[in-house]
Design a protein around this motif. Structure first.
Motif, mmCIF file in Angstrom:
data_model
loop_
_atom_site.group_PDB
_atom_site.id
_atom_site.type_symbol
_atom_site.label_atom_id
_atom_site.label_comp_id
_atom_site.label_asym_id
_atom_site.label_seq_id
_atom_site.Cartn_x
_atom_site.Cartn_y
_atom_site.Cartn_z
ATOM 1 N N PRO A 126 0.810 -1.209 0.000
ATOM 2 C CA PRO A 126 0.000 0.000 0.000
ATOM 3 C C PRO A 126 0.846 1.262 0.000
ATOM 4 O O PRO A 126 0.451 2.274 -0.557
ATOM 5 C CB PRO A 126 -0.811 -0.145 1.298
ATOM 6 C CG PRO A 126 -0.879 -1.614 1.553
ATOM 7 C CD PRO A 126 0.420 -2.163 1.041
ATOM 8 N N ALA A 127 2.022 1.214 0.633
ATOM 9 C CA ALA A 127 2.852 2.408 0.727
ATOM 10 C C ALA A 127 3.394 2.833 -0.631
ATOM 11 O O ALA A 127 3.774 3.979 -0.823
ATOM 12 C CB ALA A 127 3.995 2.164 1.695
ATOM 13 N N SER A 128 3.438 1.908 -1.598
ATOM 14 C CA SER A 128 4.048 2.210 -2.886
ATOM 15 C C SER A 128 3.032 2.616 -3.946
ATOM 16 O O SER A 128 3.388 2.810 -5.088
ATOM 17 C CB SER A 128 4.829 0.994 -3.384
ATOM 18 O OG SER A 128 3.945 -0.055 -3.700
ATOM 19 N N THR A 129 1.776 2.730 -3.580
ATOM 20 C CA THR A 129 0.734 2.979 -4.570
ATOM 21 C C THR A 129 0.161 4.383 -4.492
ATOM 22 O O THR A 129 -0.874 4.655 -5.074
ATOM 23 C CB THR A 129 -0.404 1.954 -4.394
ATOM 24 O OG1 THR A 129 -0.915 2.067 -3.063
ATOM 25 C CG2 THR A 129 0.082 0.554 -4.642
ATOM 26 N N ALA A 130 0.842 5.263 -3.757
ATOM 27 C CA ALA A 130 0.442 6.676 -3.683
ATOM 28 C C ALA A 130 -1.035 6.838 -3.344
ATOM 29 O O ALA A 130 -1.751 7.613 -3.945
ATOM 30 C CB ALA A 130 0.772 7.392 -4.986
ATOM 31 N N GLY A 131 -1.504 6.081 -2.374
ATOM 32 C CA GLY A 131 -2.853 6.260 -1.871
ATOM 33 C C GLY A 131 -3.903 5.354 -2.476
ATOM 34 O O GLY A 131 -5.008 5.288 -1.956
ATOM 35 N N GLN A 132 -3.609 4.677 -3.593
ATOM 36 C CA GLN A 132 -4.618 3.805 -4.191
ATOM 37 C C GLN A 132 -4.785 2.532 -3.358
ATOM 38 O O GLN A 132 -3.885 2.099 -2.659
ATOM 39 C CB GLN A 132 -4.211 3.438 -5.618
ATOM 40 C CG GLN A 132 -4.259 4.619 -6.576
ATOM 41 C CD GLN A 132 -5.628 5.280 -6.637
ATOM 42 O OE1 GLN A 132 -6.649 4.615 -6.747
ATOM 43 N NE2 GLN A 132 -5.648 6.597 -6.539
ATOM 44 N N GLN A 133 -5.970 1.961 -3.456
ATOM 45 C CA GLN A 133 -6.245 0.745 -2.691
ATOM 46 C C GLN A 133 -5.573 -0.465 -3.327
ATOM 47 O O GLN A 133 -5.474 -0.580 -4.548
ATOM 48 C CB GLN A 133 -7.751 0.509 -2.609
ATOM 49 C CG GLN A 133 -8.455 1.537 -1.742
ATOM 50 C CD GLN A 133 -9.958 1.342 -1.725
ATOM 51 O OE1 GLN A 133 -10.527 0.811 -2.669
ATOM 52 N NE2 GLN A 133 -10.594 1.770 -0.666
ATOM 53 N N VAL A 134 -5.129 -1.372 -2.475
ATOM 54 C CA VAL A 134 -4.510 -2.618 -2.920
ATOM 55 C C VAL A 134 -5.320 -3.770 -2.349
ATOM 56 O O VAL A 134 -5.575 -3.819 -1.142
ATOM 57 C CB VAL A 134 -3.042 -2.710 -2.456
ATOM 58 C CG1 VAL A 134 -2.438 -4.046 -2.852
ATOM 59 C CG2 VAL A 134 -2.229 -1.560 -3.036
ATOM 60 N N VAL A 135 -5.732 -4.696 -3.187
ATOM 61 C CA VAL A 135 -6.513 -5.844 -2.742
ATOM 62 C C VAL A 135 -5.594 -6.830 -2.057
ATOM 63 O O VAL A 135 -4.495 -7.115 -2.532
ATOM 64 C CB VAL A 135 -7.228 -6.522 -3.928
ATOM 65 C CG1 VAL A 135 -8.012 -7.740 -3.460
ATOM 66 C CG2 VAL A 135 -8.145 -5.520 -4.621
ATOM 67 N N GLN A 136 -6.029 -7.351 -0.921
ATOM 68 C CA GLN A 136 -5.252 -8.373 -0.232
ATOM 69 C C GLN A 136 -5.123 -9.597 -1.128
ATOM 70 O O GLN A 136 -6.048 -9.971 -1.838
ATOM 71 C CB GLN A 136 -5.940 -8.798 1.068
ATOM 72 C CG GLN A 136 -5.757 -7.832 2.212
ATOM 73 C CD GLN A 136 -6.294 -8.386 3.516
ATOM 74 O OE1 GLN A 136 -6.696 -9.545 3.597
ATOM 75 N NE2 GLN A 136 -6.306 -7.568 4.542
#
Length: 355
Positions: free
Chosen positions: A33-43
């Motif tokens: 999540p820290a590398s996506t500039a705020g976008q959501q990441v699915v588990q």
């Protein structure tokens, strides 16, 4: 023609390198999540996938999202940064995709109004509904009306107590029980496993409050029997109420060591109360959940110990899920996202990624 030995060796090397790159890409883990500039990441899937839903199973007709009427029902007043960011994400992604007919309503924290809002969206011809529910129960009138017209419903950030792929399509959001456990871990760390803790409970009647409370309590009981939960009262997810409850807390429990606020707004209200009582940063350890910029700044300033993110940027994932469904691809009954942590080690550098 027989190729030159050096040329053949070079070609083989290129093929092996390409294969290695492809293998590396396949085995690479998804971005954090820290590398996506705020976008959501699915588990990532744990291998125990739940039930899936398809257009055929759900019923109804395929339609083009760009020309469809899409309704978004916001539950709470947009004075809360979470709600502001959530609505903006839905609007921005709809605009990016070229969805021409997005209708947005706001229930102003009144559940009866939200029910009426969604019923009106259906009556106005909504073909897809994205709902941020205020409460988890009481949705039967909407579900019946939507089912009669085969309108798929995606719920975000809070669940409704109904049947996925029958009453509604799917839920997209965080693992709230896990958020509570992670908040407890940070509180245990802050207090060294001993002390008195108060809980500023979220609004009653929804799964977020219930699960964040259960996760916190279960983790404390499991890992830190030296921590006593000596005060619990709802702050209704509101800053003003969080301040009022904390002012009462300081009077009734002057020896409190930690405050677990189930959202950042209540935590920031608690900070105001502590300042008014003459407390210094760090006198009482505060752990909260959301990830608003003001709360992350609170970590930088020393008033908050840690914040567990609850990412409100649902637009891209909600419309991606709807698109897959309309293509006939199976979607899960719930789409759980990964959330990051903020603390003194990363808060200052991460302010720009908070909302």
């Amino acid at each position: 023609m027989t190729p030159h030995p050096r040329a053949a060796a070079l070609a083989l090397a290129v093929l092996l390198a390409a294969a290695g790159c492809a293998k590396a890409e396949q085995s690479a883990s998804p971005p954090s999540p820290a590398s996506t500039a705020g976008q959501q990441v699915v588990q990532s899937s744990s291998g125990t996938a739940g039930p899936t839903c398809t257009l055929q199973r759900f019923g109804g007709q395929k339609f083009d999202l760009k020309s469809a009427v899409v309704g978004f029902s916001q539950s709470e007043k947009e004075a809360n940064p979470f709600r502001i960011a959530e609505t903006k994400s839905i609007k921005d992604e709809a605009a990016r995709l070229g969805i021409a007919h997005l209708k947005v309503t706001n229930a102003q924290s009144q559940f009866s109004k939200q029910i009426t809002d969604v019923q009106q969206l259906i009556a106005q011809g909504a073909q897809l509904l994205v709902i941020a529910p205020l409460n988890s129960d009481g949705w039967e009138p909407v579900l019946q009306q939507a089912a009669a017209k085969k309108v798929p419903i995606i719920t975000v950030d809070r669940k409704i107590n109904a049947r996925a792929c029958t009453d509604y399509l799917t839920f997209i959001g965080s693992d709230f029980y896990e958020q509570g456990k992670r908040a407890a871990d940070r509180m245990i760390e802050a207090l060294g496993g001993k002390g008195k803790v108060a809980i500023l409970l979220g609004a009653p009647g929804n799964n977020v409050t219930t699960e964040r409370t259960a996760g916190f309590k279960d983790r404390v009981k499991e890992k830190a029997p030296g921590i006593q939960i000596s005060f619990e009262q709802t702050g209704e997810f509101a800053r003003e109420k969080g301040q009022q409850v904390t002012e009462q807390l300081i009077q009734s429990n002057p020896d409190i060591n930690g405050i677990y606020a189930e959202n950042d707004e209540m935590a920031l209200g608690a900070v105001t109360a502590l300042k008014g009582a003459g407390k210094e940063p760090g006198d009482i350890k505060i752990v909260s959940i959301d990830g608003t910029r003001s709360a992350v700044q609170g970590i930088v300033d020393g008033w908050l110990y840690s914040v567990i993110e609850s990412n409100p940027r649902f637009g891209p994932l909600a419309f991606e899920t709807a698109g897959k469904f309309l293509e006939g691809r199976p979607i899960p009954d719930k789409v759980i996202i990964s959330d990051r942590d903020y603390d003194q080690s990363n808060a200052k550098d991460s302010l720009g990624e908070a909302y």
